[in-house]
Write a protein that holds these residues in place. Structure first.
Motif, PDB file in Angstrom:
ATOM      1  N   LEU A 348       0.863  -1.188   0.000  1.00 50.27           N
ATOM      2  CA  LEU A 348       0.000   0.000   0.000  1.00 50.27           C
ATOM      3  C   LEU A 348       0.894   1.229   0.000  1.00 50.27           C
ATOM      4  N   PHE A 349       0.819   2.042  -1.067  1.00 54.86           N
ATOM      5  CA  PHE A 349       1.645   3.240  -1.200  1.00 54.86           C
ATOM      6  C   PHE A 349       0.733   4.462  -1.094  1.00 54.86           C
ATOM      7  N   SER A 350       0.874   5.229  -0.001  1.00 55.94           N
ATOM      8  CA  SER A 350      -0.076   6.321   0.218  1.00 55.94           C
ATOM      9  C   SER A 350       0.511   7.378   1.148  1.00 55.94           C
ATOM     10  N   ASP A 351       0.038   8.617   0.981  1.00 54.10           N
ATOM     11  CA  ASP A 351       0.361   9.696   1.916  1.00 54.10           C
ATOM     12  C   ASP A 351      -0.875  10.138   2.696  1.00 54.10           C
ATOM     13  N   ASN A 352      -1.968   9.373   2.607  1.00 52.80           N
ATOM     14  CA  ASN A 352      -3.218   9.693   3.289  1.00 52.80           C
ATOM     15  C   ASN A 352      -3.404   8.721   4.454  1.00 52.80           C
ATOM     16  N   ILE A 353      -3.179   9.204   5.680  1.00 50.38           N
ATOM     17  CA  ILE A 353      -3.219   8.328   6.851  1.00 50.38           C
ATOM     18  C   ILE A 353      -4.607   7.743   7.065  1.00 50.38           C
ATOM     19  N   LEU A 354      -5.630   8.559   6.964  1.00 51.71           N
ATOM     20  CA  LEU A 354      -6.990   8.090   7.222  1.00 51.71           C
ATOM     21  C   LEU A 354      -7.413   7.052   6.186  1.00 51.71           C
ATOM     22  N   ALA A 355      -7.095   7.299   4.909  1.00 53.12           N
ATOM     23  CA  ALA A 355      -7.450   6.347   3.855  1.00 53.12           C
ATOM     24  C   ALA A 355      -6.708   5.032   4.034  1.00 53.12           C
ATOM     25  N   ALA A 356      -5.425   5.104   4.384  1.00 51.53           N
ATOM     26  CA  ALA A 356      -4.643   3.880   4.586  1.00 51.53           C
ATOM     27  C   ALA A 356      -5.187   3.066   5.756  1.00 51.53           C
ATOM     28  N   SER A 357      -5.641   3.754   6.813  1.00 53.95           N
ATOM     29  CA  SER A 357      -6.195   3.038   7.963  1.00 53.95           C
ATOM     30  C   SER A 357      -7.468   2.293   7.596  1.00 53.95           C
ATOM     31  N   VAL A 358      -8.284   2.867   6.695  1.00 62.83           N
ATOM     32  CA  VAL A 358      -9.513   2.197   6.251  1.00 62.83           C
ATOM     33  C   VAL A 358      -9.178   0.939   5.461  1.00 62.83           C
ATOM     34  N   VAL A 359      -8.173   1.004   4.610  1.00 61.16           N
ATOM     35  CA  VAL A 359      -7.771  -0.170   3.827  1.00 61.16           C
ATOM     36  C   VAL A 359      -7.322  -1.293   4.757  1.00 61.16           C
ATOM     37  N   VAL A 360      -6.479  -0.962   5.721  1.00 58.70           N
ATOM     38  CA  VAL A 360      -5.966  -1.977   6.647  1.00 58.70           C
ATOM     39  C   VAL A 360      -7.082  -2.527   7.522  1.00 58.70           C
ATOM     40  N   ASN A 361      -7.907  -1.643   8.097  1.00 61.64           N
ATOM     41  CA  ASN A 361      -8.982  -2.091   8.984  1.00 61.64           C
ATOM     42  C   ASN A 361      -9.978  -2.983   8.261  1.00 61.64           C
ATOM     43  N   SER A 362     -10.369  -2.594   7.046  1.00 61.51           N
ATOM     44  CA  SER A 362     -11.363  -3.383   6.314  1.00 61.51           C
ATOM     45  C   SER A 362     -10.797  -4.744   5.911  1.00 61.51           C
ATOM     46  N   THR A 363      -9.508  -4.789   5.581  1.00 65.13           N
ATOM     47  CA  THR A 363      -8.892  -6.067   5.202  1.00 65.13           C
ATOM     48  C   THR A 363      -8.812  -7.010   6.397  1.00 65.13           C
ATOM     49  N   VAL A 364      -8.373  -6.483   7.527  1.00 63.34           N
ATOM     50  CA  VAL A 364      -8.231  -7.310   8.725  1.00 63.34           C
ATOM     51  C   VAL A 364      -9.595  -7.767   9.238  1.00 63.34           C
ATOM     52  N   ASN A 365     -10.572  -6.885   9.255  1.00 63.29           N
ATOM     53  CA  ASN A 365     -11.894  -7.222   9.784  1.00 63.29           C
ATOM     54  C   ASN A 365     -12.581  -8.314   8.976  1.00 63.29           C
ATOM     55  N   ASN A 366     -12.243  -8.450   7.703  1.00 70.57           N
ATOM     56  CA  ASN A 366     -12.882  -9.457   6.858  1.00 70.57           C
ATOM     57  C   ASN A 366     -11.989 -10.669   6.598  1.00 70.57           C
ATOM     58  N   ALA A 367     -10.827 -10.712   7.223  1.00 63.23           N
ATOM     59  CA  ALA A 367      -9.906 -11.832   7.034  1.00 63.23           C
ATOM     60  C   ALA A 367     -10.278 -12.984   7.968  1.00 63.23           C
ATOM     61  N   LYS A 368     -10.169 -14.202   7.462  1.00 61.17           N
ATOM     62  CA  LYS A 368     -10.459 -15.384   8.284  1.00 61.17           C
ATOM     63  C   LYS A 368      -9.320 -15.670   9.265  1.00 61.17           C
TER      64      LYS A 368
END
Length: 655
Positions: A348-368
């Motif tokens: 994940l390549f980004s300078d947007n902290i809030l957007a990056a946190s959403v990507v990580v949170n959504s991936t982890v929350n839906n991971a088995k």
């Protein structure tokens, strides 16, 4: 016994009695036979008389109908075909307007709807100011039988008087104005929820045209009335898109405007003037629409480039907090997992902290199995401390994470990377930073999006250097920062890429999102090497086989084409066109449900399509963290934001 003699007049008495009997019989015969014949004859005569009267009445009716048709044709002739072509476009199924002339027996306003939705009656508010005397303005009828031209309800038909040259026709009304001109008539069999809104806007167009013409003709009373109704109409219609958004008084105001437009048309303005005025209005409207489109494009690009105040505040607070930590507190846990090829790795390549946190949170929350997932975030020097501080304070559960600074990659320099070398050229600097550039609105908007500063950032081009960034990994999933993960992505590592390097969802349709949309096929370098109808694909959620990447020398292919495009003659700026070239015939199509795009520009995406997608992508300018983001899609993103966090509350970042 002596008998008396019969008197001499006795026989005479008997004759008289017999004669009276005959008379009675004759009279009876006359009554029973002749009288019915006389009655029958009388009725037959009356029938014949009635037939003659009926024929005369039918003949009179035909004369009346003929005169009505002639009158209607005369009125219709007042409006030229050019005007009718402008006012009454033929658009099937959309309820087009029809500038027709219809005479009606009952009193009616100019507005008539065929379905009978509106009651036909004169509007008192307008008629009180434009009262017509019943005894004034009599018609001059050239036919002898004027009584036959009156209908039972007292309506007086209109008569057309034609001059010798046939160029001017006028219509006069008798004792009262009861036959009306159906100026605004709905010519559609179906009800549209925006029918009234469209009709009122069309009335505004005609009212402005008539007001302009009346001003030049010196009809100042009419100009005053038209401007008053235009002001009322504008305030009523406002920003309404459907009839339900109109106030209750809209129908009455529309009827009043219709009567006023009928009066304006009765002024018999020169047809050529009307046509010229409507054409001028059309041209002016088109010019304004083009300018507004340019402004809209410019402002949307500006909004997309601008960092919201809340996000800037958020980054600054996190940066301050990070530099207050000790060196031991600035390190992440689980660092031993970062180079384990048996785990599931994400870039994940980004300078947007809030957007990056959403990507990580959504991936982890839906991971088995969250403990098997590893996130590799690369950001720039300005946001490095803030990005690291956020995930130190809010670790992604059992998943491992690292944050790197792109400026620490010493191998990424102008001698190795063609993009960095081109950014040092004077032509590129002039393209982005020249102070005396022409007004971007005047110069056009086609290149505005390519002047976005993100194309100057190496974070945007780092996707072409994945093996260099992660030398010990065999496969990695690339994620953009404007996506939300809704399902477990573990099956992506099990997909067979069939020897290809890139696994992506194709975006081509019947005529769009193919290679010819992104590349300049007038250049022989492009036309000789690529198929213009080849299907495009999307960055945002991609599976990359890093072993095949190294084997195929993907980075070398990218360098070659990027160097050939130094003058931007093969494609404009951006990373998708060089990506299409670099991975040409090396991309494995994925099922479309893996990656649904368009939430940043297309409001028509079906909810069912979004719900079943593994990844949804806000590609486009309307990002969910911006005010211009589409409200119907924002909940899919905002449910992964920790709005109750103190830093977000202090920076006024609210849902």
């Amino acid at each position: 016994m002596a008998f008396r003699k019969t008197p001499p007049n006795l026989p005479v008495r008997n004759n008289a009695r017999n004669g009276g009997y005959r008379v009675s019989v004759i009279a009876l015969l006359v009554v029973s036979v002749v009288a019915p014949l006389l009655i029958l004859a009388t009725r037959t005569s009356s029938f014949r008389s009635a037939g003659v009267t009926s024929d005369h009445s039918a003949f009179s009716t035909r004369i009346e109908d003929t005169r009505r048709r002639s009158a209607l044709e005369g009125i219709e002739a007042l409006i030229p075909k050019e005007v009718l072509g402008i006012v009454n476009p033929n658009s099937e199924g959309s309820g087009p307007l029809n500038l027709n002339v219809v005479a009606r027996k009952e009193e009616s306003s100019s507005w008539v709807q065929e379905e009978g939705r509106f009651v036909s009656r004169k509007s008192k508010s307008y008629q009180d100011s434009k009262a017509v005397s019943e005894d004034g303005d009599k018609n001059k009828v050239e036919n002898e039988d004027t009584d036959a031209d009156k209908s039972e309800d007292g309506a007086i038909k209109q008569v057309v008087q034609s001059k010798d040259d046939g160029a001017t026709k006028s219509v006069a009304s008798a004792t009262e104005v009861v036959s009306s001109i159906n100026t605004w008539k709905k010519d559609s069999d179906t009800e549209n929820s925006d029918a009234l809104v469209r009709l009122m806007r069309d009335q505004l167009i005609m009212a402005r045209a008539y007001a302009n013409i009346a001003q030049g003709q010196g009809h100042y009373d009419l100009v005053r009335d038209l401007k008053l109704r235009i002001k009322e109409h504008t305030s009523i219609v406002g920003d309404a898109n459907v009839d339900a958004e109109l106030p209750a008084s809209a129908e009455d105001k529309m009827k009043i405007m219709s009567e006023l437009l009928a009066e304006a048309r009765d002024k018999h303005y020169d047809n050529s003037i009307m046509v010229k005025k409507l054409r001028a209005m059309l041209q002016s409207t088109e010019d304004n629409a083009r300018m507004l489109k340019k402004q809209s494009t410019f402002l949307s690009q500006l909004a997309a480039k601008t960092v919201p105040k809340g996000l800037h505040c958020f980054s600054m607070r996190l940066t301050v907090e990070y530099h207050m930590l000790s060196s031991s507190e600035q390190k992440f846990q689980l660092q031993e997992r970062l180079e384990d090829p048996s785990l599931y790795h994400y870039a994940l390549f980004s300078d947007n902290i809030l957007a990056a946190s959403v990507v990580v949170n959504s991936t982890v929350n839906n991971a088995k199995d969250p403990e098997k997932h590893v996130f590799h975030i690369v950001t720039d020097k300005l946001n490095y401390g803030a990005m690291k501080m956020w995930f130190l304070a809010n670790p992604p559960g059992d998943a491992a994470i690292e944050v790197q600074n792109v400026d620490d990659f010493k191998w990424l320099n102008s001698s190795y990377c063609p993009v960095l070398k081109q950014l040092e050229s004077s032509s590129m600097k002039d393209y982005y930073f020249k102070a005396d550039q022409a007004n971007p609105l005047a110069a056009g908007t086609s290149n505005l999006k390519y002047r976005n500063p993100k194309y100057l950032s190496m974070l945007n081009h780092l996707r072409f250097y994945l093996p260099e960034v992660f030398p010990k990994l065999d496969k990695i999933v690339f994620l953009d920062d404007d996506i939300v993960v809704q399902k477990d992505l573990t099956p992506l590592w099990e997909i067979d890429l069939n020897g290809n390097v890139n696994g992506a969802v194709e975006t081509c349709g019947a005529t769009f999102h193919r290679f010819d949309k992104y590349l300049n096929f007038s250049n022989p370098l492009i036309s000789d090497n690529f198929d213009p109808m080849a299907c495009g694909w999307a960055y945002g959620m991609n599976v990359f086989d890093l072993k095949q990447w190294k084997k195929q020398d993907i980075t070398g292919i990218y360098h070659k084409w990027q160097s050939l495009n130094e003058e931007r003659t093969l494609w404009k700026l951006g990373t998708l066109p060089p990506g299409l070239i670099t991975f040409y015939n090396l991309t494995q199509p994925l099922e479309k449900s893996w990656h649904v795009l368009g939430l940043g520009y297309n409001p028509a995406i079906e909810e069912s399509e979004i719900e079943t997608a593994a990844v949804i992508h806000w590609n486009g300018n309307m990002k969910p963290w911006l005010e211009i983001g589409m409200a119907q899609f924002r909940p899919y993103w905002s449910k992964y934001v920790k709005y109750n966090h103190p830093y977000l509350q202090q920076c006024n970042i609210n849902e």
